[in-house]
Design a protein around this motif. Structure first.
Motif, short mmCIF file in Angstrom:
data_model
loop_
_atom_site.label_atom_id
_atom_site.label_comp_id
_atom_site.label_asym_id
_atom_site.label_seq_id
_atom_site.Cartn_x
_atom_site.Cartn_y
_atom_site.Cartn_z
N GLU A 84 3.56 55.16 24.97
CA GLU A 84 2.45 56.12 24.91
C GLU A 84 2.89 57.48 24.39
OE1 GLU A 84 -0.24 56.51 28.18
OE2 GLU A 84 -0.01 54.39 28.69
N ARG A 85 4.13 57.86 24.62
CA ARG A 85 4.63 59.17 24.18
C ARG A 85 4.94 59.20 22.69
NH1 ARG A 85 9.61 60.21 27.47
NH2 ARG A 85 9.85 61.83 25.91
N LEU A 86 5.35 58.07 22.14
CA LEU A 86 5.70 58.05 20.72
C LEU A 86 4.48 58.36 19.87
CD1 LEU A 86 8.17 55.09 20.33
CD2 LEU A 86 8.62 57.49 20.02
N VAL A 113 13.68 64.52 13.52
CA VAL A 113 13.23 65.46 14.55
C VAL A 113 12.05 64.92 15.35
CG1 VAL A 113 14.10 67.50 13.36
CG2 VAL A 113 11.78 66.70 12.88
N GLY A 114 11.62 63.70 15.07
CA GLY A 114 10.54 63.13 15.85
C GLY A 114 9.16 63.44 15.33
N LEU A 115 9.03 63.64 14.02
CA LEU A 115 7.72 63.94 13.44
C LEU A 115 7.14 62.80 12.61
CD1 LEU A 115 8.24 67.64 12.34
CD2 LEU A 115 6.78 66.80 14.17
N GLY A 116 7.95 61.81 12.25
CA GLY A 116 7.51 60.74 11.37
C GLY A 116 6.27 60.01 11.85
N LEU A 117 6.27 59.57 13.11
CA LEU A 117 5.10 58.84 13.63
C LEU A 117 3.91 59.76 13.83
CD1 LEU A 117 6.64 56.31 16.17
CD2 LEU A 117 5.69 55.84 13.93
N VAL A 157 8.66 63.99 19.74
CA VAL A 157 9.04 63.03 20.77
C VAL A 157 9.91 61.95 20.14
CG1 VAL A 157 8.21 61.25 22.36
CG2 VAL A 157 7.02 63.44 22.20
N GLN A 158 11.06 61.71 20.77
CA GLN A 158 11.96 60.65 20.35
C GLN A 158 12.40 59.88 21.59
OE1 GLN A 158 14.94 63.06 18.35
NE2 GLN A 158 14.12 62.42 16.39
N ILE A 171 6.29 54.64 3.81
CA ILE A 171 7.71 55.01 3.72
C ILE A 171 8.25 55.41 5.09
CG2 ILE A 171 9.28 56.80 2.83
CD1 ILE A 171 7.70 56.61 0.16
N ARG A 172 7.50 56.21 5.84
CA ARG A 172 7.97 56.66 7.16
C ARG A 172 8.13 55.48 8.13
NH1 ARG A 172 7.67 62.21 7.44
NH2 ARG A 172 6.40 63.18 5.81
N ILE A 173 7.15 54.58 8.13
CA ILE A 173 7.20 53.43 9.04
C ILE A 173 8.33 52.47 8.64
CG2 ILE A 173 5.92 51.45 9.95
CD1 ILE A 173 4.85 54.24 10.84
N LEU A 174 8.43 52.19 7.36
CA LEU A 174 9.50 51.30 6.89
C LEU A 174 10.87 51.92 7.14
CD1 LEU A 174 10.29 48.66 5.56
CD2 LEU A 174 9.97 49.76 3.33
N ASP A 175 11.00 53.23 6.95
CA ASP A 175 12.27 53.91 7.22
C ASP A 175 12.66 53.73 8.69
OD1 ASP A 175 14.51 55.64 6.59
OD2 ASP A 175 13.44 57.23 7.66
N ASN A 176 11.71 53.91 9.61
CA ASN A 176 12.00 53.69 11.03
C ASN A 176 12.41 52.24 11.30
OD1 ASN A 176 11.62 56.29 11.92
ND2 ASN A 176 9.58 55.94 12.73
N ALA A 177 11.70 51.30 10.68
CA ALA A 177 12.01 49.88 10.90
C ALA A 177 13.44 49.57 10.46
CB ALA A 177 11.00 49.00 10.16
#
Length: 154
Positions: A86-88, A106-110, A93-94, A42-48
């Motif tokens: 590398e930072r992601l 807020v940059g926590l999904g990945l 981190v965003q 869900i998190r990866i697909l949401d980002n995509a």
């Protein structure tokens, strides 16, 4: 994958994003925590979906090699510059700057997804070409066919 697609159907529909899913077999087996894998998907697909242009496509593919179930989620959105790759995946981190951000979060999904994959003895890899999209590759230990047969018989 189908559960993640269904969960994010309205988000994809709002941006007119077509989400497709293709697998090498009707059923692929792996060793994973079902709810953990669901959260990662869900998190990866949401980002995509979030980083795809309206009218774009997101493709999910699943295959199995001798050792791993491999799931790839590919978008054809804005992509990520090499300097940020590398930072992601690190907490908070965003890529987008605070004042120029167009997307929520807020940059926590990945970071959460990477942690969940590690707990399931899997990996999460990101590849991207700026301006041409990104691909997230999930690898989880596959379940040999002999174990699958034994589990079904039990």
């Amino acid at each position: 994958a189908n559960d993640a697609i269904e969960n994010l159907h309205s988000a994809a529909e709002q941006k007119n994003i077509a989400v497709t899913f293709a697998a090498d077999a009707q059923t692929l087996w792996c060793l994973a925590a079902p709810l953990g894998l669901r959260q990662v998907m869900i998190r990866i697909l949401d980002n995509a979906i979030k980083f795809s242009e309206p009218g774009g496509t997101v493709e999910i593919g699943a295959t199995c090699d001798h050792e791993n179930l491999i799931i790839k989620i590919c978008d054809h959105g804005i992509g990520i510059e090499c300097a940020y790759l590398e930072r992601l995946g690190k907490p908070f981190v965003q890529v987008e700057g605070f004042l120029s951000r167009h997307n929520e979060g807020v940059g926590l999904g990945l970071a959460i997804s990477k942690g969940l994959m590690k707990l399931m003895d899997g990996t999460l890899e990101l590849s991207s070409e700026f301006g041409a999209g990104a691909t997230m590759t999930l690898r989880l230990p596959s379940l040999p066919a002999s174990q699958t047969v034994l589990q079904r018989a039990a």
